[in-house]
Design a protein around this motif. Sequence first.
Motif, PDB file in Angstrom:
ATOM      1  N   ALA A 300     162.235  11.155 -18.681  1.00 36.83           N
ATOM      2  CA  ALA A 300     162.087  11.287 -17.337  1.00 36.83           C
ATOM      3  C   ALA A 300     162.544  12.431 -16.888  1.00 36.83           C
ATOM      4  O   ALA A 300     162.073  13.417 -16.103  1.00 36.83           O
ATOM      5  CB  ALA A 300     162.445  10.042 -16.676  1.00 36.83           C
ATOM      6  N   ARG A 301     163.777  12.614 -17.286  1.00 40.33           N
ATOM      7  CA  ARG A 301     164.613  14.087 -16.823  1.00 40.33           C
ATOM      8  C   ARG A 301     163.816  15.016 -17.260  1.00 40.33           C
ATOM      9  O   ARG A 301     163.824  16.263 -16.667  1.00 40.33           O
ATOM     10  CB  ARG A 301     166.153  13.667 -17.156  1.00 40.33           C
ATOM     11  N   ALA A 302     163.382  15.033 -18.640  1.00 41.90           N
ATOM     12  CA  ALA A 302     162.830  16.220 -19.336  1.00 41.90           C
ATOM     13  C   ALA A 302     161.548  16.358 -18.346  1.00 41.90           C
ATOM     14  O   ALA A 302     161.124  17.625 -18.339  1.00 41.90           O
ATOM     15  CB  ALA A 302     162.568  15.974 -20.603  1.00 41.90           C
ATOM     16  N   GLY A 303     160.791  15.415 -17.946  1.00 42.39           N
ATOM     17  CA  GLY A 303     159.485  15.643 -17.264  1.00 42.39           C
ATOM     18  C   GLY A 303     159.558  16.288 -16.153  1.00 42.39           C
ATOM     19  O   GLY A 303     158.937  17.231 -15.691  1.00 42.39           O
ATOM     20  N   LEU A 304     160.731  15.979 -15.211  1.00 39.69           N
ATOM     21  CA  LEU A 304     160.968  16.409 -14.153  1.00 39.69           C
ATOM     22  C   LEU A 304     161.467  18.072 -14.410  1.00 39.69           C
ATOM     23  O   LEU A 304     160.960  18.810 -13.576  1.00 39.69           O
ATOM     24  CB  LEU A 304     162.079  15.875 -13.240  1.00 39.69           C
ATOM     25  N   ALA A 305     162.158  18.479 -15.239  1.00 41.14           N
ATOM     26  CA  ALA A 305     162.624  19.711 -15.585  1.00 41.14           C
ATOM     27  C   ALA A 305     161.304  20.558 -16.080  1.00 41.14           C
ATOM     28  O   ALA A 305     161.154  21.740 -15.622  1.00 41.14           O
ATOM     29  CB  ALA A 305     163.611  19.783 -16.903  1.00 41.14           C
ATOM     30  N   LEU A 334     146.796  23.281 -15.115  1.00 42.64           N
ATOM     31  CA  LEU A 334     146.544  22.121 -15.945  1.00 42.64           C
ATOM     32  C   LEU A 334     147.730  21.659 -16.525  1.00 42.64           C
ATOM     33  O   LEU A 334     148.074  20.128 -16.743  1.00 42.64           O
ATOM     34  CB  LEU A 334     145.485  22.549 -16.796  1.00 42.64           C
ATOM     35  N   ILE A 335     148.657  22.450 -17.341  1.00 39.31           N
ATOM     36  CA  ILE A 335     149.586  21.796 -18.190  1.00 39.31           C
ATOM     37  C   ILE A 335     150.690  21.391 -17.258  1.00 39.31           C
ATOM     38  O   ILE A 335     151.486  20.343 -17.658  1.00 39.31           O
ATOM     39  CB  ILE A 335     150.232  22.597 -19.072  1.00 39.31           C
ATOM     40  N   VAL A 336     151.030  21.656 -15.986  1.00 41.39           N
ATOM     41  CA  VAL A 336     151.936  20.982 -15.236  1.00 41.39           C
ATOM     42  C   VAL A 336     151.458  19.717 -14.945  1.00 41.39           C
ATOM     43  O   VAL A 336     152.512  18.704 -14.383  1.00 41.39           O
ATOM     44  CB  VAL A 336     152.071  21.876 -13.878  1.00 41.39           C
ATOM     45  N   LEU A 337     150.229  19.141 -14.880  1.00 43.84           N
ATOM     46  CA  LEU A 337     149.924  17.751 -14.736  1.00 43.84           C
ATOM     47  C   LEU A 337     150.296  16.866 -15.911  1.00 43.84           C
ATOM     48  O   LEU A 337     150.589  15.724 -15.461  1.00 43.84           O
ATOM     49  CB  LEU A 337     148.635  17.799 -14.408  1.00 43.84           C
ATOM     50  N   ALA A 338     150.596  17.511 -17.000  1.00 45.74           N
ATOM     51  CA  ALA A 338     150.974  16.572 -18.080  1.00 45.74           C
ATOM     52  C   ALA A 338     152.527  15.874 -17.808  1.00 45.74           C
ATOM     53  O   ALA A 338     152.580  14.585 -18.147  1.00 45.74           O
ATOM     54  CB  ALA A 338     150.990  17.158 -19.309  1.00 45.74           C
ATOM     55  N   PRO A 339     153.470  16.603 -17.732  1.00 46.15           N
ATOM     56  CA  PRO A 339     154.771  15.832 -17.162  1.00 46.15           C
ATOM     57  C   PRO A 339     154.684  14.877 -16.163  1.00 46.15           C
ATOM     58  O   PRO A 339     155.477  14.142 -16.100  1.00 46.15           O
ATOM     59  CB  PRO A 339     155.663  16.920 -17.040  1.00 46.15           C
ATOM     60  N   VAL A 340     153.946  15.283 -15.092  1.00 48.50           N
ATOM     61  CA  VAL A 340     153.945  14.341 -13.988  1.00 48.50           C
ATOM     62  C   VAL A 340     153.156  13.149 -14.515  1.00 48.50           C
ATOM     63  O   VAL A 340     153.698  11.781 -14.176  1.00 48.50           O
ATOM     64  CB  VAL A 340     152.992  14.870 -12.962  1.00 48.50           C
ATOM     65  N   ALA A 341     152.069  13.099 -15.409  1.00 50.21           N
ATOM     66  CA  ALA A 341     151.597  11.892 -15.783  1.00 50.21           C
ATOM     67  C   ALA A 341     152.452  11.186 -16.910  1.00 50.21           C
ATOM     68  O   ALA A 341     152.723   9.724 -16.852  1.00 50.21           O
ATOM     69  CB  ALA A 341     150.310  12.076 -16.436  1.00 50.21           C
ATOM     70  N   GLY A 342     153.378  11.825 -17.455  1.00 51.17           N
ATOM     71  CA  GLY A 342     154.328  11.292 -18.389  1.00 51.17           C
ATOM     72  C   GLY A 342     155.384  10.429 -17.511  1.00 51.17           C
ATOM     73  O   GLY A 342     155.837   9.454 -17.846  1.00 51.17           O
ATOM     74  N   VAL A 343     155.840  10.976 -16.248  1.00 51.02           N
ATOM     75  CA  VAL A 343     156.740  10.370 -15.635  1.00 51.02           C
ATOM     76  C   VAL A 343     156.249   9.192 -15.178  1.00 51.02           C
ATOM     77  O   VAL A 343     156.778   7.923 -14.919  1.00 51.02           O
ATOM     78  CB  VAL A 343     157.349  11.220 -14.219  1.00 51.02           C
ATOM     79  N   LEU A 344     154.843   9.049 -14.615  1.00 43.95           N
ATOM     80  CA  LEU A 344     154.160   7.824 -14.165  1.00 43.95           C
ATOM     81  C   LEU A 344     154.191   6.744 -15.274  1.00 43.95           C
ATOM     82  O   LEU A 344     154.419   5.472 -14.933  1.00 43.95           O
ATOM     83  CB  LEU A 344     152.777   7.988 -13.350  1.00 43.95           C
ATOM     84  N   LEU A 345     153.887   7.264 -16.619  1.00 42.50           N
ATOM     85  CA  LEU A 345     153.644   6.280 -17.721  1.00 42.50           C
ATOM     86  C   LEU A 345     155.017   5.542 -17.926  1.00 42.50           C
ATOM     87  O   LEU A 345     155.109   4.539 -18.220  1.00 42.50           O
ATOM     88  CB  LEU A 345     153.309   6.914 -18.816  1.00 42.50           C
TER      89      LEU A 345
END
Length: 563
Positions: A300-305, A334-345
Motif C-alpha cells: 500500500a505504501r509502495a502504491g502511494l509512492a 495509463l500506468i498511473v492507474l495500476a497502483p491506484v487499482a492495487g491500493v483498492l485491491l
Amino acid sequence: MALTETSPEDVAPEAPQEEPAPPVPSFGSGAAGNDHKPLGSAFLGVALLFLVVGGVLAVLMRAQLLGPDADLVSDRQYRSLFTFHGSYLVFLFLLPAWVGVATAVVPLQIGAARLAFPRLQTLAFWLTAVGGMLMSFAPFAGGARRITSGWALNSPVPEGAGFAGDAVEFLVLGIAVVLVAVVLAVANLLVTIVKFRAPGLTTRRLPVFSWSVLVGGSVLLLALPVLVGSLLLLYVDHHFGSDLFSGFTSSRGGNPLLWSRLFWFAAYPMLWALVILALGVASEIVATFSGRPLADRAKARAGLAAIGALAFLGWGSEVRNLRSGRYIFVIGALIVLAPVAGVLLNWLLTLRKAGEEQGVDAVRGRMMATPMLHVLGLLSVLAAGLGASAVSALDATGRSHSNYWQVGQQHLMYFAPATLAIVAAAHYWAPKLWGRKLSDGLGRLELLLIVGGTHLAFLPALALGIQDMPRHTSAFDAGESWELANMAMGLGTAVLTLGVLVFVLNVLVSAVAKRGKAAPDDPWDGQTLEWTTTSPPPPYNFDSLPEVRSATPALDLRTGAAG
C-alpha cells in the motif's frame, strides 16, 4: 509594638487555590498559538464555505441545461459561472481542506507536540484567506463576464483579448496567493514528518495517512511552484501589457498555447496528489474498521509512492493539440492507474482476511460504522473513475478531452473521491479533534446523497461524451439527443449539493454547536498514536507517549503485542 503568640488553631486556613484554566486553543498569538488543531479546523472551515459556494454555482449551471433552448443565463454568463465554480472548488476547497486535515492530524499521528514551524502554518492560513478574498472579488469586478475559460484558465484568458477591467487579475493573483500558502503549509508538514516523529516511529512505521501526506505533499511541493510562476507571468501579461502569452495575437512573439502546457504540467500531478491523500485516509479507515492492519501494508505504501512518481508522466494527455511525444503521455496516464487499482485491491483483501480471522458477522458490524460506509462509497466512485480514465487515456482522437467525457472522468477520478475522503476524514477524526462524534443519522443521509448524487451527475456525463456533447456547451437544440442525460446530471447535481449542505450542517451542529455525542479517547479502537491521547488532546497533544515498536502502537497498547 507588642508581639503575640498564635497557635495553629488560631490561624485561618488558606482557601484552596484553583488551578489556572488551560489556555484556549488558538492560532493567533500567545502560548496557545502553537496549537495546530484549531488551525487545521480553521482551514477546513474556510474550505467548507467555498464548497457550498461552488455547489450553488453548479446548481445554477445545471439548471441552464435541464432542457433544450434554455435561456436562464447567456452563453457568456454560463461560461463565467463554469470558471468560478471550478476555480473555487479546486483552489479554495480541495487544497485548503486537505491542508487543514493534515495540519490537524499529522502531528498527532507521529507523536509530535506541535508542527515544526507553527507560525508558518498560521501565515499560510491568512494567505489562504487573502487569496480567497481576491478570488471572491473577481465575479464582481469589471470584465468578470469575459472570463469564460474554465478552471484551467484556457482561451481566451492567455490571449488577453478584450479584457478590460480587473476581474481576471483578481482571479489570477488570488489563485497564486492561495498556492503560495499551500506550498508553505506543505513544506511545514514535510519537515514535521521528517524531523518530529516520536522515538521508534521509523519511516516504515509511519501511519499510512502521514505517509500519503509525505508523498502527496512532495508532489505538490514540486508541482505548485511551476503553477505559481505561470500565474504570475499571466498576471504580468495582463497588468503590465507584456507579450509572454498574448503577444502572439499582435505578432510580437508570445504564444497563448504555452499556457495550457505550463498549467497542466503542474495541475495534473496536483490532481493526483489529491487522490494520494484520499487513498491515505481511506487506508487508515479500512485498517481500523477491519480490526487488523492492512493486508499488505508495504505494498500500500509502495502504491502511494508509485502514484506520486508516475503523476508527472501523463500531464500531456490533458493538453489539446499536443502531437509531439503524445504516446509517452498516454502511457504515463495509463500506468498511473495500476497502483491506484492495487491500493483498492489491498482494501478488499484486508476486509476478506478480517472476515476469515474474526468472522464475517463481526466484520460486517464494524463496516456499518459511518466512516467505513463513506469509504465504501468512495470505492464505488473510484472504480468508475478508473474505467473512465483508462478510456480517456486510450482515446487516440483526443475528442474525450474536449467533450463531456472529460467532465465525467475528472469528477469521478479526482474531484469526487477527494471530496468524499474529506467527509470520511471528518467523521473519522472528529472525536479526536473536537471531542464529539458527528451525527451518524445525518452522516448516513449525507453519504446517500453525496455518493448517489455523484453517480447520478457524472455517469450521464460519460454518456454525453459518447454522444460528443462539447464540454462548455451552454444550451442545446430540441433535436439533439442530450436532453435525458442532462436532466439526470441536473438532478444528480442538486442531490449532491444537498448532501454537501447536510454534511456542513452536521459539522455545525455536532462540532461547532457541541450537540454531538461526547467521544471517548479511542471510540474506534484505532491503531495509530492519535488514539492514545485524550479526546480532544491538550495543546501539547500528549501527556506521555507509549513505546513505539510497530506501525500500530495503539493496537499494541491494547493487546500487549510487540512488533
